[in-house]
Design a protein around this motif. Structure first.
Motif, mmCIF file in Angstrom:
data_model
loop_
_atom_site.group_PDB
_atom_site.id
_atom_site.type_symbol
_atom_site.label_atom_id
_atom_site.label_comp_id
_atom_site.label_asym_id
_atom_site.label_seq_id
_atom_site.Cartn_x
_atom_site.Cartn_y
_atom_site.Cartn_z
ATOM 1 N N VAL A 242 7.671 -1.800 58.114
ATOM 2 C CA VAL A 242 7.447 -0.814 57.058
ATOM 3 C C VAL A 242 7.067 -1.558 55.781
ATOM 4 C CG1 VAL A 242 8.534 0.997 55.661
ATOM 5 C CG2 VAL A 242 9.092 0.786 58.105
ATOM 6 N N THR A 243 5.955 -1.221 55.212
ATOM 7 C CA THR A 243 5.464 -1.931 54.035
ATOM 8 C C THR A 243 6.482 -1.877 52.894
ATOM 9 O OG1 THR A 243 3.222 -1.309 54.685
ATOM 10 C CG2 THR A 243 3.525 -2.070 52.407
ATOM 11 N N ASP A 244 6.881 -3.063 52.437
ATOM 12 C CA ASP A 244 7.833 -3.163 51.304
ATOM 13 C C ASP A 244 9.033 -2.232 51.482
ATOM 14 O OD1 ASP A 244 6.260 -5.020 50.012
ATOM 15 O OD2 ASP A 244 5.154 -3.516 48.867
ATOM 16 N N TYR A 245 9.614 -2.258 52.688
ATOM 17 C CA TYR A 245 10.670 -1.298 53.078
ATOM 18 C C TYR A 245 11.732 -1.084 51.992
ATOM 19 C CZ TYR A 245 14.887 0.271 55.638
ATOM 20 O OH TYR A 245 16.034 0.921 56.046
ATOM 21 N N VAL A 246 12.398 -2.149 51.575
ATOM 22 C CA VAL A 246 13.493 -1.980 50.607
ATOM 23 C C VAL A 246 12.984 -1.811 49.172
ATOM 24 C CG1 VAL A 246 15.519 -3.105 49.571
ATOM 25 C CG2 VAL A 246 15.263 -3.058 52.061
ATOM 26 N N PRO A 247 12.101 -2.695 48.665
ATOM 27 C CA PRO A 247 11.703 -2.546 47.250
ATOM 28 C C PRO A 247 10.990 -1.227 46.952
ATOM 29 C CG PRO A 247 10.609 -4.461 48.287
ATOM 30 C CD PRO A 247 11.565 -3.907 49.284
ATOM 31 N N ARG A 248 10.138 -0.775 47.870
ATOM 32 C CA ARG A 248 9.409 0.477 47.621
ATOM 33 C C ARG A 248 10.372 1.659 47.617
ATOM 34 N NH1 ARG A 248 6.137 3.881 51.194
ATOM 35 N NH2 ARG A 248 6.682 2.465 52.896
ATOM 36 N N LEU A 249 11.346 1.630 48.520
ATOM 37 C CA LEU A 249 12.325 2.721 48.572
ATOM 38 C C LEU A 249 13.147 2.783 47.287
ATOM 39 C CD1 LEU A 249 13.896 4.919 50.248
ATOM 40 C CD2 LEU A 249 15.522 3.083 50.762
ATOM 41 N N LEU A 250 13.691 1.629 46.881
ATOM 42 C CA LEU A 250 14.597 1.636 45.723
ATOM 43 C C LEU A 250 13.842 1.941 44.435
ATOM 44 C CD1 LEU A 250 17.019 -1.262 46.724
ATOM 45 C CD2 LEU A 250 17.230 1.201 47.118
ATOM 46 N N ARG A 251 12.598 1.527 44.386
ATOM 47 C CA ARG A 251 11.753 1.873 43.221
ATOM 48 C C ARG A 251 11.520 3.383 43.192
ATOM 49 N NH1 ARG A 251 7.864 -1.623 44.356
ATOM 50 N NH2 ARG A 251 6.442 -0.124 45.290
ATOM 51 N N THR A 252 11.173 3.951 44.367
ATOM 52 C CA THR A 252 10.908 5.394 44.452
ATOM 53 C C THR A 252 12.128 6.208 44.046
ATOM 54 O OG1 THR A 252 9.330 5.001 46.238
ATOM 55 C CG2 THR A 252 10.192 7.243 46.038
ATOM 56 N N LEU A 253 13.323 5.712 44.405
ATOM 57 C CA LEU A 253 14.564 6.441 44.114
ATOM 58 C C LEU A 253 15.099 6.147 42.712
ATOM 59 C CD1 LEU A 253 16.403 5.939 47.543
ATOM 60 C CD2 LEU A 253 15.197 7.989 46.755
#
Ligand SMILES: [Zn+2]
Length: 307
Positions: A242-253
């Protein structure tokens, strides 16, 4: 007195600390009236006042070899340890008003029909999840179908159902036991490969001044999560493809105050024996790098946490 700790003693879940908090969130606020308890794998109990919401409760944890090099044996028979579940229910240690199912796989859905029967809880899932549970004997009048997008308010808590995606694993980023089935009480599932993924839902539960997000797998739909600012995200390891799994998620949230590890223990071992399947440290490092202000929460089986 910490009820969780004293009761954990009763059930022999071990003497380790209930929660290991690595790092304190930069913006820690007053404690909420929501309490989270981890039942192993992706099983969570969310208590708000006298109400209880369960996510993917799976106490039985039979041996499948999922985390061995050979992987899970698809012919592993399904079983439900009713004595174990009864032991917790009969002592009033476990109850449920709602049970939220993220997807149909054996480590998420197998115990839910019996738990629904014993608790009278309303069960939310997709058509496939409900079909599998009806065929396993779940009380059909308690099953509530969802597709993602529902925003529901009950007495003391609310549930937002979000479209989501299952973990995609291996070099081809595939979903294990994929597929769907239409609503039916026929063709009772017998082995773990009979429990199809059937679509994956994420859930945001709010109440008692806090909110918690559970993804159900190591993937998500960014567009569904945009604008959601949960206090706690329950985050599984993995997500390698999954592209940038953790950083993209935490940024989105919006960088949640708390990130609690979920679905990281090897469920070949019974409840009370926590064994890291290997993803915990990489997850801790990814969270620390992407969101240094978030507290990282690791619970023992039946450990509790108040955000
Ligand atoms: Zn799964």
């Amino acid at each position: 007195m910490d009820k969780g700790l004293s009761r954990r003693g009763l059930f022999g879940a071990g003497a380790a600390a209930a929660a290991i908090l690595a790092g304190t969130p930069a913006t820690a606020a007053a404690r909420s009236a929501m309490t989270l308890r981890w039942w192993g794998n992706n099983g969570w109990e969310i208590r708000v006042g006298t109400k209880t919401v369960l996510i993917d409760p799976w106490l039985t944890r039979f041996k499948t070899g999922t985390y061995t090099p050979a992987g899970a044996d698809p012919r592993t028979p399904l079983s439900v340890n009713r004595a174990l579940i009864d032991g917790h229910l009969d002592r009033g240690f476990l109850r449920a008003d709602h049970i939220l199912v993220t997807h149909g796989h054996y480590d998420h859905l197998t115990d839910v029909p019996y738990l629904a029967e014993r608790t009278g809880a309303t069960v939310i899932g997709t058509e496939t999840h409900l079909s599998l549970m009806a065929a396993l004997g779940a009380p059909e009048d308690q099953l509530a179908i969802a597709t993602g997008g529902e925003d529901l308010t009950f007495d003391g808590y609310s549930i937002r159902v979000l479209r989501s995606l299952h973990s995609a694993t291996g070099s081809r980023a595939q979903v294990a036991f994929p597929g769907t089935r239409t609503l039916s009480r026929r063709d009772r599932p017998r082995v773990i490969s009979d429990l199809l993924e059937g679509g994956t839902l994420a859930y945001a539960v709010s109440g008692g001044g806090a909110s918690v997000l559970n993804l159900g797998g190591s993937n998500y739909l960014e567009s569904e999560l945009a604008g959601l600012h949960p206090d706690v995200v329950l985050l599984p390891p993995g997500g390698a493809k999954v592209t940038d799994y953790v950083p993209r998620l935490l940024r989105t949230l919006g960088h949640p105050r708390w990130v609690a590890a979920t679905h990281w223990d090897d469920f070949d071992f019974p409840l009370g024996q926590v064994k890291d399947a290997g993803g915990l440290e990489p997850l801790r490092k990814a969270v620390a790098a992407a969101s240094p202000g978030s507290g990282f929460v690791v619970l023992d089986h039946l450990g509790e946490f108040t955000p």
